[in-house]
Design a protein around this motif. Structure first.
Motif, PDB file in Angstrom:
ATOM      1  N   GLY A  36      18.057   9.857  44.538  1.00 47.97           N
ATOM      2  CA  GLY A  36      17.020   8.830  44.394  1.00 47.97           C
ATOM      3  C   GLY A  36      16.336   8.868  43.037  1.00 47.97           C
ATOM      4  O   GLY A  36      15.460   8.061  42.749  1.00 47.97           O
ATOM      5  N   ASP A  37      16.745   9.816  42.179  1.00 45.39           N
ATOM      6  CA  ASP A  37      16.145   9.933  40.842  1.00 45.39           C
ATOM      7  C   ASP A  37      17.121   9.470  39.759  1.00 45.39           C
ATOM      8  O   ASP A  37      18.334   9.565  39.924  1.00 45.39           O
ATOM      9  CB  ASP A  37      15.793  11.396  40.539  1.00 45.39           C
ATOM     10  N   GLY A  38      16.547   9.028  38.664  1.00 48.09           N
ATOM     11  CA  GLY A  38      17.331   8.766  37.469  1.00 48.09           C
ATOM     12  C   GLY A  38      17.218   9.968  36.538  1.00 48.09           C
ATOM     13  O   GLY A  38      16.242  10.713  36.600  1.00 48.09           O
ATOM     14  N   GLN A  74      13.541  18.772  45.324  1.00 43.50           N
ATOM     15  CA  GLN A  74      13.030  17.825  46.318  1.00 43.50           C
ATOM     16  C   GLN A  74      12.855  18.510  47.680  1.00 43.50           C
ATOM     17  O   GLN A  74      13.491  19.536  47.939  1.00 43.50           O
ATOM     18  CB  GLN A  74      14.045  16.699  46.533  1.00 43.50           C
ATOM     19  N   THR A  75      12.075  17.872  48.540  1.00 48.97           N
ATOM     20  CA  THR A  75      11.949  18.347  49.927  1.00 48.97           C
ATOM     21  C   THR A  75      13.349  18.528  50.514  1.00 48.97           C
ATOM     22  O   THR A  75      13.631  19.503  51.215  1.00 48.97           O
ATOM     23  CB  THR A  75      11.175  17.311  50.764  1.00 48.97           C
ATOM     24  N   GLU A  76      14.216  17.591  50.212  1.00 50.06           N
ATOM     25  CA  GLU A  76      15.568  17.581  50.768  1.00 50.06           C
ATOM     26  C   GLU A  76      16.420  18.733  50.242  1.00 50.06           C
ATOM     27  O   GLU A  76      17.337  19.182  50.922  1.00 50.06           O
ATOM     28  CB  GLU A  76      16.283  16.268  50.387  1.00 50.06           C
ATOM     29  N   VAL A 122       8.595  26.695  32.868  1.00 46.45           N
ATOM     30  CA  VAL A 122       9.768  26.261  33.611  1.00 46.45           C
ATOM     31  C   VAL A 122       9.450  24.946  34.306  1.00 46.45           C
ATOM     32  O   VAL A 122       8.585  24.872  35.165  1.00 46.45           O
ATOM     33  CB  VAL A 122      10.288  27.336  34.606  1.00 46.45           C
ATOM     34  N   ASP A 123      10.121  23.897  33.844  1.00 47.29           N
ATOM     35  CA  ASP A 123       9.954  22.558  34.419  1.00 47.29           C
ATOM     36  C   ASP A 123      11.018  22.447  35.509  1.00 47.29           C
ATOM     37  O   ASP A 123      12.197  22.268  35.231  1.00 47.29           O
ATOM     38  CB  ASP A 123      10.158  21.527  33.308  1.00 47.29           C
ATOM     39  N   THR A 124      10.591  22.603  36.756  1.00 46.53           N
ATOM     40  CA  THR A 124      11.543  22.767  37.860  1.00 46.53           C
ATOM     41  C   THR A 124      11.738  21.461  38.606  1.00 46.53           C
ATOM     42  O   THR A 124      10.795  20.924  39.180  1.00 46.53           O
ATOM     43  CB  THR A 124      11.028  23.833  38.847  1.00 46.53           C
ATOM     44  N   TRP A 125      12.949  20.951  38.608  1.00 46.35           N
ATOM     45  CA  TRP A 125      13.229  19.724  39.357  1.00 46.35           C
ATOM     46  C   TRP A 125      13.878  20.055  40.700  1.00 46.35           C
ATOM     47  O   TRP A 125      14.870  20.796  40.743  1.00 46.35           O
ATOM     48  CB  TRP A 125      14.161  18.779  38.577  1.00 46.35           C
TER      49      TRP A 125
HETATM   50  C1  WTA Z   1      10.113  14.346  41.567  1.00 45.83           C
HETATM   51  C2  WTA Z   1       8.849  18.342  45.268  1.00 45.83           C
HETATM   52  C3  WTA Z   1      10.640  15.283  37.296  1.00 45.83           C
HETATM   53  C4  WTA Z   1      11.475  13.696  41.710  1.00 45.83           C
HETATM   54  C5  WTA Z   1       9.519  19.686  44.975  1.00 45.83           C
HETATM   55  C6  WTA Z   1      11.920  14.171  43.074  1.00 45.83           C
HETATM   56  C7  WTA Z   1      10.321  15.753  39.525  1.00 45.83           C
HETATM   57  C8  WTA Z   1      10.634  14.181  43.850  1.00 45.83           C
HETATM   58  C9  WTA Z   1      10.248  17.137  39.223  1.00 45.83           C
HETATM   59  C10 WTA Z   1      10.658  15.116  45.014  1.00 45.83           C
HETATM   60  C11 WTA Z   1      10.370  17.535  37.852  1.00 45.83           C
HETATM   61  C12 WTA Z   1      10.036  16.844  41.375  1.00 45.83           C
HETATM   62  N1  WTA Z   1      10.568  16.569  36.933  1.00 45.83           N
HETATM   63  N2  WTA Z   1      10.519  14.842  38.550  1.00 45.83           N
HETATM   64  N3  WTA Z   1      10.282  18.802  37.471  1.00 45.83           N
HETATM   65  N4  WTA Z   1      10.070  17.781  40.395  1.00 45.83           N
HETATM   66  N5  WTA Z   1      10.169  15.617  40.851  1.00 45.83           N
HETATM   67  O1  WTA Z   1      10.116  15.949  47.856  1.00 45.83           O
HETATM   68  O2  WTA Z   1      11.320  12.294  41.669  1.00 45.83           O
HETATM   69  O3  WTA Z   1       7.714  16.261  47.098  1.00 45.83           O
HETATM   70  O4  WTA Z   1      12.886  13.333  43.655  1.00 45.83           O
HETATM   71  O5  WTA Z   1       9.577  17.692  46.258  1.00 45.83           O
HETATM   72  O6  WTA Z   1       9.648  14.573  42.899  1.00 45.83           O
HETATM   73  O7  WTA Z   1       9.380  15.298  45.561  1.00 45.83           O
HETATM   74  P1  WTA Z   1       9.155  16.274  46.781  1.00 45.83           P
END
Ligand code: WTA
Length: 635
Positions: free
Chosen positions: A486-488, A401-403, A396-399
């Motif tokens: 902030g991501d593409g 953010q802290t936010e 599982v490639d989980t995307w």
């Molecule tokens: C990047 C971490 C690609 C992304 C949970 C995001 C990812 C930032 C992925 C947040 C993923 C996190 N694939 N990019 N699976 N997971 N990112 O706040 O750019 O430390 O905006 O949170 O990490 O990082 P943060």
């Protein structure tokens, strides 16, 4: 069908559709089904992205620790809540049951109260991965204090900035920490930081390495004796759904770090719900997330999400390379880990070693593998899939953010067919949108744009602590009525999402977000430096590494460049932390600038990546001649 647990693809689509069509009903059902409330909400959601103001489960009353601990006591009080695996494999692991965790948290909560901490007070936690860290966070939550965990790899200066920004009146630390063969003098770092933090009244110190440290009379107290004397009984503070739970700092493109503020009920519901589905956690499974609790991944998916599900969660003090590169796999075998969640940078660094480090261990317990923190490249994905998952444990490639507080886009294992490098589909309740350069939403598939979210979800941060305007400017001003990540990202022909990386001045190095501005500030404070620019370039293990371009003052030009590099690196380590040190530092006579004086980072990024064939039109620059000079001296 239960909304809480998704079992096949058809169910996923059904649940997803419902979550978009009737979000309030959907989340209400999830919240009703699975949590303990002192009082239920009057209204599920009210929101306005223009202010921005978001409220979930309005006027509900609860305490998150009742959901994470107390309610499990009757049915499985003896079940292990936390398996703590120490840095040194020769030291015994600890199995902390829910019952024991309950006692420990109550005692710690009483120590906090005895030291003047009340509901709403901020407590800074600067601890290594030892049980006291989890217990301290839960103890804060129990009495309604707001924890602000600062990753114990940050420098004194970074710790001071964060402690002051959150106006913490207490700091919890340890004498030191173990990191592989090394020990780190955490208390020394704290003492230095606190020279600049006049409002910290009390420092509680856990003993971990047994070093001889300085204890400041009247301020510093050893934790263990206080815990021994404290009562095991502690009534939870009854919290409002929207009362703050914690602050966690993340880097921004500019200036000071942003203290993301998360509140209680929505965060709990969303982290628990995502944990259950994304890791397909089953009773008696052992789950391990290798992150540090100092990052959001640890908050949501070592602590709160797993405990809210009554899971057994592993907390690992060590590093993947100690005593050797087989350490992760040894721990998987030892504790029969079923779900394993790590970062691409760790996978890449382990994939470089001999396969014997993997093959020595029995990994047959594994059922789900997770990845987080940055895009996972195809090679790392396959190595993970072939050698760790043996092609039978879905990745599982989980995307997220802290936010966002919780996972936003991810496959559900055994449900969503995976595709290497794709985070695949949005989680129920998450409505992504891809935006073009003109600010219009790109509809349909096979499009590429900037990733926004157009509807609130329960665990979104509510503000930046002490700076609501910055929250609005950073996340809600780029696109009307949308949260900008902030991501593409791109959406492929079947609607799967692939995250392509940051589109702002945040660079992700080994999974850590680093803003360029604070690093440049640190460099510019060196007396010999006039100006600097930091950019990222692709790196085999770290994902990205930093490349610094530095203009020296006249007084600095005669100095030995290697010494200057060392001093600049030291300065960065002192101001931010060793993770922010650039891989390369090049001294230049000028930086390419636009006529309005903005540094053209696009050009510097290309030079840093050794990709100078197509720099675009440089003639509009204020100083085009400097580009050739920089190229000819670049690494
Ligand atoms: C990047 C971490 C690609 C992304 C949970 C995001 C990812 C930032 C992925 C947040 C993923 C996190 N694939 N990019 N699976 N997971 N990112 O706040 O750019 O430390 O905006 O949170 O990490 O990082 P943060």
């Amino acid at each position: 069908m239960s909304n809480y647990s998704i079992k096949n693809l058809e169910e996923y689509f059904q649940v997803y559709r419902k979550s978009v069509r009737e979000p309030e009903n959907f989340w209400e059902e999830v919240a009703e089904e699975h949590f303990t409330w002192r009082k239920k909400w009057d209204n599920v959601l009210s929101w306005d992205f223009t202010k921005p103001e978001i409220k979930w489960f309005e006027n509900a009353k609860l305490n998150i620790t009742e959901n994470c601990i107390d309610r499990h006591l009757l049915t499985h009080g003896d079940k292990t809540a936390i398996i703590w695996e120490p840095n040194d494999p020769k030291e015994d692991a600890l199995h902390i049951s829910y019952k024991e965790l309950h006692e420990r948290v109550n005692k710690f909560a009483n120590v906090l109260k005895q030291n003047g901490i009340e509901k709403g007070d901020r407590v800074c936690i600067y601890l290594p991965m030892i049980p006291e860290l989890s217990v301290a966070m839960l103890a804060c939550a129990k009495i309604g204090a707001i924890h602000s965990v600062v990753f114990a790899g940050f420098s004194a200066s970074a710790l001071a900035t964060r402690t002051n920004d959150a106006d913490c009146k207490m700091l919890i630390t340890s004498d030191g920490s173990f990191r592989g063969e090394k020990t780190i003098d955490l208390k020394g770092i704290v003492d230095k930081a606190l020279e600049d933090c006049p409002n910290v009244e009390t420092v509680l110190v856990a003993k971990r390495i047994g070093s001889d440290i300085n204890m400041k009379e009247g301020r510093d107290k050893w934790l263990q004796p206080l815990l021994e004397e404290a009562s095991e009984e502690c009534e939870p503070e009854i919290m409002d759904a929207e009362d703050p739970l914690f602050i966690l700092y993340t880097s921004g493109s500019t200036g000071t770090p942003k203290g993301m503020l998360h509140t209680t009920a929505g965060y709990m519901v969303y982290t628990a719900y995502t944990f259950k589905n994304i890791f397909q956690y089953k009773e008696n499974d052992v789950y391990w997330c290798t992150a540090d609790i100092g990052w959001i991944t640890g908050h949501s998916y070592i602590l709160y999400g797993p405990l809210a599900n009554g899971a057994t969660t592993v907390m690992f003090e060590g590093i993947p390379s100690y005593p050797d590169y087989g350490r992760f796999w040894e721990v998987v075998e030892k504790h029969k880990v079923n779900q394993f969640y790590t970062a691409p940078t760790a996978i890449r660094s382990l994939a470089k070693r001999k396969l014997e480090f993997v093959e020595k261990y029995d990994l047959s317990s594994l059922k789900v593998l997770g990845s987080v923190g940055e895009p996972i490249n195809e090679e790392a994905w396959h190595w993970y899939n072939d050698n760790i998952g043996k092609k039978k444990s879905p990745i599982v490639d989980t995307w997220w953010q802290t936010e966002t507080g919780g996972i936003m886009i991810s496959p559900i294992p055994y449900v969503t067919p995976s595709k290497p490098t794709y985070a695949t589909l949005p989680f129920p309740g998450i409505q992504p949108a891809l935006m073009d350069a003109e600010g219009k939403e790109l509809k349909g598939n096979q499009v590429d744009g900037r990733l926004c979210i157009k509807f609130p979800w329960p665990s979104m941060a509510r503000t930046i602590y002490g700076n609501h305007q910055r929250y609005k400017d950073t996340y809600f001003s780029a696109y009307e009525n949308k949260y900008f990540t902030g991501d593409g990202a791109m959406r492929d022909e079947v609607g799967y999402y692939r995250i392509t990386g940051r589109v702002d001045d945040v660079i992700i190095v080994s999974g850590h977000n680093l803003g360029t501005a604070p690093i440049e500030d640190a460099i510019n404070e060196h007396p010999a430096v006039a100006e600097s620019a930091i950019v990222g370039f692709p790196h085999e293990v770290k994902g990205n590494a930093l490349y610094g371009f530095v203009i020296l003052k006249e007084t600095g030009e005669s100095r030995n460049q290697d010494n200057l590099r060392k001093e600049i690196n030291q300065q960065i380590a002192d101001k931010i932390g060793p993770i922010a040190k650039p891989e390369k530092i090049q001294f230049v006579s000028g930086l390419p600038k636009t006529r309005s004086g903005k540094i053209m980072r696009r050009i510097l990024r290309k030079i840093a990546s050794n990709d100078t064939s197509n720099l675009g039109d440089t003639s509009t620059l204020l100083n085009p001649e400097v580009v050739d000079e920089i190229i000819s001296n670049s690494f």
